[in-house]
Design an enzyme around this catalytic site. Structure first.
Site, PDB file in Angstrom:
ATOM      1  N   CYS A  31       0.850  -1.203   0.000  1.00  0.00           N
ATOM      2  CA  CYS A  31       0.000   0.000   0.000  1.00  0.00           C
ATOM      3  C   CYS A  31       0.877   1.242   0.000  1.00  0.00           C
ATOM      4  O   CYS A  31       1.988   1.228   0.511  1.00  0.00           O
ATOM      5  CB  CYS A  31      -0.934   0.147   1.212  1.00  0.00           C
ATOM      6  N   ARG A  68       3.086   0.263  -5.381  1.00  0.00           N
ATOM      7  CA  ARG A  68       2.919  -0.306  -4.038  1.00  0.00           C
ATOM      8  C   ARG A  68       1.543  -0.946  -3.839  1.00  0.00           C
ATOM      9  O   ARG A  68       1.300  -1.595  -2.823  1.00  0.00           O
ATOM     10  CB  ARG A  68       3.115   0.780  -2.979  1.00  0.00           C
ATOM     11  N   TRP A  97      -3.028  -2.293  -1.531  1.00  0.00           N
ATOM     12  CA  TRP A  97      -2.694  -3.685  -1.852  1.00  0.00           C
ATOM     13  C   TRP A  97      -3.341  -4.476  -0.735  1.00  0.00           C
ATOM     14  O   TRP A  97      -2.856  -4.520   0.391  1.00  0.00           O
ATOM     15  CB  TRP A  97      -1.177  -3.856  -1.873  1.00  0.00           C
ATOM     16  N   ASN A 139      -0.690   1.933   5.986  1.00  0.00           N
ATOM     17  CA  ASN A 139       0.066   0.903   5.278  1.00  0.00           C
ATOM     18  C   ASN A 139       0.685   0.014   6.352  1.00  0.00           C
ATOM     19  O   ASN A 139       1.325   0.507   7.270  1.00  0.00           O
ATOM     20  CB  ASN A 139       1.148   1.578   4.422  1.00  0.00           C
ATOM     21  N   GLY A 140       0.470  -1.295   6.240  1.00  0.00           N
ATOM     22  CA  GLY A 140       1.026  -2.225   7.223  1.00  0.00           C
ATOM     23  C   GLY A 140      -0.012  -3.256   7.613  1.00  0.00           C
ATOM     24  O   GLY A 140      -1.058  -3.372   6.965  1.00  0.00           O
ATOM     25  N   GLU A 189      14.812 -24.180  -7.503  1.00  0.00           N
ATOM     26  CA  GLU A 189      14.492 -22.754  -7.576  1.00  0.00           C
ATOM     27  C   GLU A 189      15.727 -21.926  -7.960  1.00  0.00           C
ATOM     28  O   GLU A 189      15.634 -20.949  -8.705  1.00  0.00           O
ATOM     29  CB  GLU A 189      13.887 -22.297  -6.247  1.00  0.00           C
ATOM     30  N   LYS A 246      15.832 -19.448 -11.196  1.00  0.00           N
ATOM     31  CA  LYS A 246      16.114 -18.006 -11.074  1.00  0.00           C
ATOM     32  C   LYS A 246      17.224 -17.598 -12.034  1.00  0.00           C
ATOM     33  O   LYS A 246      17.132 -16.603 -12.722  1.00  0.00           O
ATOM     34  CB  LYS A 246      16.520 -17.728  -9.628  1.00  0.00           C
ATOM     35  N   GLU A 268      16.115 -17.688 -15.752  1.00  0.00           N
ATOM     36  CA  GLU A 268      15.136 -16.631 -16.063  1.00  0.00           C
ATOM     37  C   GLU A 268      15.786 -15.284 -16.312  1.00  0.00           C
ATOM     38  O   GLU A 268      15.456 -14.595 -17.263  1.00  0.00           O
ATOM     39  CB  GLU A 268      14.186 -16.431 -14.866  1.00  0.00           C
ATOM     40  N   HIS A 301      24.635 -40.674 -12.461  1.00  0.00           N
ATOM     41  CA  HIS A 301      23.735 -41.484 -13.287  1.00  0.00           C
ATOM     42  C   HIS A 301      23.495 -40.836 -14.651  1.00  0.00           C
ATOM     43  O   HIS A 301      22.545 -41.207 -15.343  1.00  0.00           O
ATOM     44  CB  HIS A 301      22.415 -41.720 -12.552  1.00  0.00           C
ATOM     45  N   LYS A 340       4.609 -11.817 -15.921  1.00  0.00           N
ATOM     46  CA  LYS A 340       4.469 -11.967 -14.470  1.00  0.00           C
ATOM     47  C   LYS A 340       3.343 -12.927 -14.121  1.00  0.00           C
ATOM     48  O   LYS A 340       3.435 -13.684 -13.173  1.00  0.00           O
ATOM     49  CB  LYS A 340       4.219 -10.594 -13.840  1.00  0.00           C
TER      50      LYS A 340
HETATM   51  C1  F6R Z   1       9.450 -17.584 -11.622  1.00  0.00           C
HETATM   52  C2  F6R Z   1       8.046 -17.274 -11.579  1.00  0.00           C
HETATM   53  C3  F6R Z   1       7.099 -18.246 -12.191  1.00  0.00           C
HETATM   54  C4  F6R Z   1       5.831 -18.334 -11.343  1.00  0.00           C
HETATM   55  C5  F6R Z   1       4.778 -19.210 -12.033  1.00  0.00           C
HETATM   56  C6  F6R Z   1       3.541 -19.359 -11.183  1.00  0.00           C
HETATM   57  O1  F6R Z   1      10.233 -16.577 -11.055  1.00  0.00           O
HETATM   58  O2  F6R Z   1       7.652 -16.259 -11.090  1.00  0.00           O
HETATM   59  O3  F6R Z   1       7.671 -19.497 -12.346  1.00  0.00           O
HETATM   60  O4  F6R Z   1       6.162 -18.856 -10.103  1.00  0.00           O
HETATM   61  O5  F6R Z   1       4.427 -18.652 -13.263  1.00  0.00           O
HETATM   62  O6  F6R Z   1       2.986 -18.121 -10.921  1.00  0.00           O
HETATM   63  P1  F6R Z   1       1.983 -17.894  -9.730  1.00  0.00           P
HETATM   64  O7  F6R Z   1       2.732 -18.145  -8.463  1.00  0.00           O
HETATM   65  O8  F6R Z   1       1.523 -16.502  -9.877  1.00  0.00           O
HETATM   66  O9  F6R Z   1       0.883 -18.910  -9.897  1.00  0.00           O
END
Ligand code: F6R
Length: 613
Positions: free
Chosen positions: A2, A27, A74, A100-101, A486, A490, A493, A509, A608
């Site tokens: 927020c 935010r 938010w 906010n909080g 993970e 990262k 990506e 293997h 995203k």
């Molecule tokens: C990687 C990333 C994606 C999401 C995936 C699922 O950094 O952000 O792999 O994790 O697309 O997205 P959500 O969590 O929004 O369902």
């Protein structure tokens, strides 16, 4: 998250507030509102949707007045809606508040205020603050003292802007943990969650410290500590440009969000811990209607995509270790076509940062059609997942702007660890003493994340020599093999480097055939029982020419000879180390991207939120 803003001066407050809110939309953007004192009353306008919706709502009216507060939301408590949007007021509308909080004890305060005859209109934690200030104001008629009294009763985090129609000459602001600045103009002053909101008007600001209170008048600002004693400090002159100010001075949102993790983890964890004598003694998920179900369930089924799926893989280790309950984790895009075997005694968990991922939604609907109770872990209040699931656990990480998920992942982990520990305790898998010991360990995770973030030089130096490797393999065993997944995601990506994750025992293997001098092998080693095994794997790849990098709690032990570079993470219960070992890997990915000239905030080909199959 927020964003909050406030203005007092001689200009019309409304356009200033809207303008300032525009700089804070990153935010929060699910609803917005303003409250302006028009000379007689406080006029509140607030609507669901982006700031544009608020602008449209007020475009046809003139709101006079040079004192006001504003908010872009938010959602954390209560879905995005007109009524849950801020500002919130006392019943007579003479006191307005933006916040906010997260107020951790809001349910208790709300029940108490209801007992005093207050009728609540929203589902937010913030409305409690407006009524609480009013409660004290009715007793002594002093708005400054009333805000102080109210803040003394608030647990959790807050940045507040408060106006009162009986005090048209001042705006009161207070903060604990959530950020808040005061902008110092000529004949006008401002408050805001973040510097960009005021840069158009002034570059001289106070950064309010913990529990400080500011009283703003048109021509000056007074600062106080939490008990109302005057504080004197020097303003700070901001010389950053607008774009770095939006990122709080960080070069990218990804880096900013990596650094927000201590706060985000605290926000996720603390409201769910039950304290006695300042020590955590239990976990309480108010939001779960089936907490008892964890006691007798036969199995846990988890489904999600990408990073959220990786959180599920870590969770499988946690549930199995602590609660001794079998877990099945499946990527949602597979689950939806599996004709899955589901049982009404299963606990079904979906994990989704956005709450809008098409495959995750389809998997969730499948479970619901089968009559299974669905628990969702998500970061987005009002998202489709949150609306359709039976129970929702929010990660409260705040908006994640960078495409690559960082703080959403670690806060998902925190929710899942809390669930696993609660489940284990309900199933009597350990004593109360062990339970509280583990909770105390867990409680220290945010500060240990901070320790890692405080010294990044080792990682930066190592990246500067290795960002050109042809391939990068992440290896680990048990929890660490889950974390490796993970780490590899990262890196690929944001840097486009070819990276893979393997359970360390699988190397020989097959994958070891790929290892040569252009290979970097990153080992995650956080379980002392497995240090020797991982050290042997490192020797194996090193003799084949690979460069090796180890993320471990054991800097001087098994790896001292075997590794080219070691990054040590603070000691914790090894089962919790997944929330620490991922941090150097996130930084590693970020700095590789920087060295290779890619944009870590907007990786090519990625979105995203993946709302299509
Ligand atoms: C990687 C990333 C994606 C999401 C995936 C699922 O950094 O952000 O792999 O994790 O697309 O997205 P959500 O969590 O929004 O369902």
């Amino acid at each position: 998250m927020c964003g909050i803003v406030g203005y007092i001066g001689s200009k019309k407050a409304t356009p200033v507030l809207i303008n300032a809110l525009k700089k804070l939309e990153y935010r929060g953007y699910d609803s917005a509102g303003i409250a302006v004192f028009d000379g007689e009353d406080i006029v509140v306008r607030k609507v669901k949707g982006a700031l544009k919706a608020l602008e449209e709502r007020i475009s046809k009216e003139v709101i006079n007045g040079s004192l006001g507060i504003g908010h872009t939301r938010w959602a954390t408590h209560g879905e995005p809606s007109d009524v849950n949007a801020h500002p919130h007021t006392n019943l007579s509308g003479t006191i307005a508040v933006v916040h906010n909080g997260i107020i951790e004890n809001y349910a208790k305060l709300k029940a108490w205020l209801q007992g005093e005859g207050v009728v609540f209109r929203s589902e937010t934690d913030t409305e409690v603050i407006a009524h609480l200030i009013n409660y004290y104001y009715e007793m002594d008629g002093d708005i400054f003292h009333s805000v102080i009294e109210a803040t003394h009763r608030l647990e959790g985090s807050y940045a507040l802007g408060v106006i009162c129609s009986d005090y048209p000459d001042r705006l009161i602001a207070a903060r604990k943990e959530s950020p808040l600045i005061v902008g110092l103009g000529k004949g006008e002053n401002f408050i805001a969650s973040d510097v960009p909101a005021v840069l158009e008007y002034t570059r001289d600001v106070y950064f309010l410290d913990q529990k400080e209170i500011a009283v703003l008048y048109s021509d000056h600002v007074d600062l106080f500590d939490e008990d109302g004693n005057k504080v004197i400090k020097q303003p700070y002159h901001v010389d950053w440009d607008l774009s770095s100010a939006e990122k709080n001075g960080y070069a990218h949102f990804m880096l900013k969000e990596i650094h927000e993790q201590p706060k985000a983890l605290t926000d996720t964890m603390r409201p769910r811990l039950v304290y006695e004598n300042k020590k955590p003694v239990d976990i309480n998920f108010d939001e779960l209607t089936v907490a008892e179900h964890f006691k007798n369930a036969k199995r846990i089924v988890i489904t999600a995509c990408g990073t959220a799926y990786h959180a599920g893989v870590v969770a499988a280790y946690a549930f199995e270790k602590f609660a001794r309950i079998p877990v099945v984790v499946t990527v949602a895009s597979e689950f939806r076509y599996m004709n899955p075997i589901l049982d009404k005694d299963d606990i079904f968990i979906v994990i989704s940062q956005s709450g809008e991922t098409a495959d995750t939604l389809a998997a969730m609907r499948l479970a619901k059609e089968a009559g299974i109770h669905v628990i969702a872990i998500t970061n987005c209040v009002g998202s489709t997942v949150s609306r359709e699931a039976n129970d929702v656990i929010y990660t409260w990480a705040g908006p994640e702007i960078a495409v690559a998920s960082t703080k959403a992942y670690t806060t998902q982990l925190m929710c899942l660890y809390l669930l696993a520990l609660k489940c284990a305790f309900l199933r009597e898998k350990f004593s109360r003493a062990e339970y509280t010991r583990l909770l105390s360990e867990l409680e220290q995770i945010p500060s240990k994340v901070q320790e890692i973030l405080d010294d990044k030089t080792g990682i930066q130096k190592f990246v500067s020599k290795n960002f050109n490797k042809e391939k990068v393999f992440f290896i680990g065993r048990q929890f660490d093999s889950a974390t490796s997944l993970e780490c590899a995601l990262k890196l690929k990506e944001v840097s486009y480097m070819h990276s893979e994750a393997f359970a360390a025992g699988e190397l020989k293997h097959g994958p070891i055939a790929l290892v040569d001098k252009n290979t970097l092998v990153v080992a995650i080693a956080t379980d002392p029982k497995l240090y020797e095994k991982i050290a042997s794997n490192i020797v194996e790849v090193r003799t084949r020419g690979a460069t090796t990098f180890v993320i471990t709690q054991d800097k001087d032990g098994a790896f001292a000879q075997a590794a080219d570079e070691i990054v040590s993470i603070p000691h914790t219960e090894s089962a919790f180390a997944s929330m620490l070992s991922i941090i150097p890997a996130q930084l590693f990915a970020y700095y590789c991207a920087i060295h290779r000239g890619t944009d870590p905030d907007k990786p090519r080909n990625l979105a995203k939120s993946v709302t299509v199959e």
